[in-house]
Each structure stands twice: as C-alpha cells, then as structure tokens.
Motif scaffolding. Sequence first.
Motif, mmCIF file in Angstrom:
data_model
loop_
_atom_site.group_PDB
_atom_site.id
_atom_site.type_symbol
_atom_site.label_atom_id
_atom_site.label_comp_id
_atom_site.label_asym_id
_atom_site.label_seq_id
_atom_site.Cartn_x
_atom_site.Cartn_y
_atom_site.Cartn_z
ATOM 1 N N THR A 1 -26.690 -23.407 71.822
ATOM 2 C CA THR A 1 -27.622 -23.225 70.716
ATOM 3 C C THR A 1 -26.981 -23.728 69.433
ATOM 4 N N PRO A 2 -27.598 -24.649 68.733
ATOM 5 C CA PRO A 2 -26.996 -25.125 67.485
ATOM 6 C C PRO A 2 -26.846 -23.977 66.480
ATOM 7 N N ASP A 3 -25.647 -23.864 65.906
ATOM 8 C CA ASP A 3 -25.429 -22.840 64.881
ATOM 9 C C ASP A 3 -26.211 -23.182 63.629
ATOM 10 N N SER A 4 -26.706 -22.141 62.981
ATOM 11 C CA SER A 4 -27.264 -22.277 61.637
ATOM 12 C C SER A 4 -26.796 -21.083 60.832
ATOM 13 N N GLY A 5 -26.842 -21.197 59.537
ATOM 14 C CA GLY A 5 -26.383 -20.095 58.707
ATOM 15 C C GLY A 5 -24.867 -19.987 58.670
#
Length: 403
Positions: free
Chosen positions: A46-50
């Motif tokens: 899952t691509p990291d965000s934040g």
Amino acid sequence: MKKTTGWLGLLMVLMVPTAEAFNQEIRALFTPDPAQPQKNIFINKTPDSGYCATYPDECKQHNMFSIRIPTRFGPSSVIMPGTGVPIKVPANWRQLTVTNRETGESEVVEVRITGIGSDYFLSHTAASLVGVTDDREGHQKLWTNERWVYAAPPCQYSGVGAYTASTYRFFWKTPSEAPCTKFAAFRIPFMSFETMDFAYELRTPNPLGMSSGLYTGSMNYFLGPGQDFDIGGLNPDDGNLTLDFVLDVQHTLKVDIPPGGNQVVLEPIGGWQSWLEQGRKPVRLVRDQTFLISASSRFTMRLECEWGLPNGCAIVDRVTGIAGIVDVSVSLPNGLTDGTGQTVKRMSLSREASVVFHPAFYADRKPGKLHFEMPESSTNHVILNAQGRPFYGNITVIWDSEV
C-alpha cells in the motif's frame, strides 16, 4: 355558470444526507525470495501517505505504514480553559477474516493503529489567543501541557511538529487504546482538525500454508466522539472508515529434471557383472533419479501408469505381456515435510491417493530423489521370463500445487 374545482397534488420529498464511508485498500504481497528462503512474510504494497510518506525511515524502524484520509473533524464550540481535547484510536489488536474467493479458504489477519496525526486549525492565531507576539510561544502556552509535538500520555512523542500562526501539525504514537488529552489554558472560540493520518501494523498468517490467489476481507471503524477514532471529541465529515484488505499470495512450484533424467533404466545394485560373470541372480532392480525442486506452498505427488496393476505401476514385455511391478518413492530436501511434520525419506507414491507435502520454509532449487525399485518377487519373475527383449513402460510422476 358551472363551477369547476381543481386539485393540485404535491409530492413532498425530504432528502436527508447520509455519511459516506471512506474506503482504503490495504494490500500485501507474498512471493518467495530465493535470497531469503526463511523469510515467509507478506510485504506491504500500500503506498504510504501522510506521516510515513514524509518520514519513511522512522516508520521503517518501527514496521509501521501510514494512510492519510481527507476527513475533517469539527469545528468545535467554544473551548474554555481547563477543557480537555482528547485523541483516541483503536490501538489494540483486532481480527478480521480474509477469504480466497476461488478456493474458499479463510485466514485471520490482525491490525492495530500505532499512530495518529492531524493539523489543528484555530479560530485565531495562537499568539493572539494567548496575548503574545511569538507564534511558537503562543502554541506552547495555549495548552497546559506544552505544544502538540509533545504527546499527551499514554500517547508518545514522535518528534514531528510543524506550525503556522494558527495551525499545528502533529503525529503521536499510540501504544495503548486510551484517550490522550490536551487541556486548554486559554479560551479558544473554535478549532477543527483537518485530515487524519494514522499508522498501522499488521499480523498476517504464514503464507506457506495458504493457496495461491487473492484473500480479501474488510475491517470497519467508526469515527466521532466516543468512537474508534475520536479526534478532539468532534464530529467528522464521514463517520465510517473501512479498510479493505487484499493479501496476494503468489507461490512457486517448479521441478527441474536433469537432461536425460526422464529415461530411467533399472539395474541391480552394483550393475549386471555378478549376473553375467557369476550367474548370480539380482535380488532387486533399482535406480535413483535426482531432481531439483523449488516450492513455497503445499503440493501433492501422485503417479499415473501406462501399465497399471492392482498394486502399482509396471513395465512390460510388449510381445509376451510379462510384467514386473515398479515401486516409486520420493525423498525430499530439508524443509519439505509430510503431513505430520516429519522429513520425507523414501515415501511411497501411488495412483490411488495423492500425498500432501508442506514447506517449513521456501525451498529454492533443492535436490530431491525419486526412487524406482522392482521388488524381489517381480525381479525374479522378470528374469525367469526374459527373452532378450526390453521391459518398458511410462510412469508419470505428478507434482500438483492445487491441493
């Protein structure tokens, strides 16, 4: 004059808006790694965000991944001095079931929230609310227990904090599922929290015991005062968060036979010299055939015979029909076991039933052996009836990952 009366029918419709759930896919992948055969874990895809997108080294160190969702909490009503502003998340492990839609197999995944962050927005600059001119000092004095970079217990400091005159960006680690509360030292007309970052940790099943394919399942959370995610005791734009889990299992099962390995010639132990030179009849006819196997999942083995007898496969003199039984067994490399967890040494194979084998870790091009043996009774029968012609037949060994 004729009186006419008309009627006008009105359909009154009341449309009440409903909160839409925010869905976020969490994807993890298992493929065997020849460089690390003992590493039987899923890799988060899952691509990291934040937070973790901004501070990847910090998250990697703690095996965390983070997501940012565009949910706003607030605005609040007037916050008076001494009023608490709580932050609480589902920090305890929670279980969900993921299911392979093709096979129907199910496994348990565990998830917990290990961090929480946001940006708070103030109605006025922090300095003006406190009565100072410096923004940093304003944010510090606005709360009885320091700036928001310093987490309120039981939450923990993460080292992340950034501010403007009226906003403050923060991220706290959440080791336990309890409110972490900051207390206002001054009156705040209103405030809100823009977006929400959360870090999560997964416990996934052992992929070596799972069939290939996609395993899916969902975890639902509620957002708002007293709910799973409680940010400042404020109401969010969306009251539901659903994490949709996808575990992608991509196994390897490959068997390599050396060139010429598909031609198996049975001979006495030590060769035919004792028979030819001394007339000593062979007791058994045998041949071992080495193969290389790569396996990261359960698999079965069974036989198919060109010439089948009630008790096994046979080789045959095609002219006379005289036949001899050939027993087939297998020895597998370390790490591949039978259903009881025992090493596999000369385990018999048959046509009637498939034998299931299990990997303790990924076997990458490890040598195994097929053992072909004509027992004493068949050996004696074949030699007594031999007329200078070959006995032959096809015996097919099947490795099958579809257990």
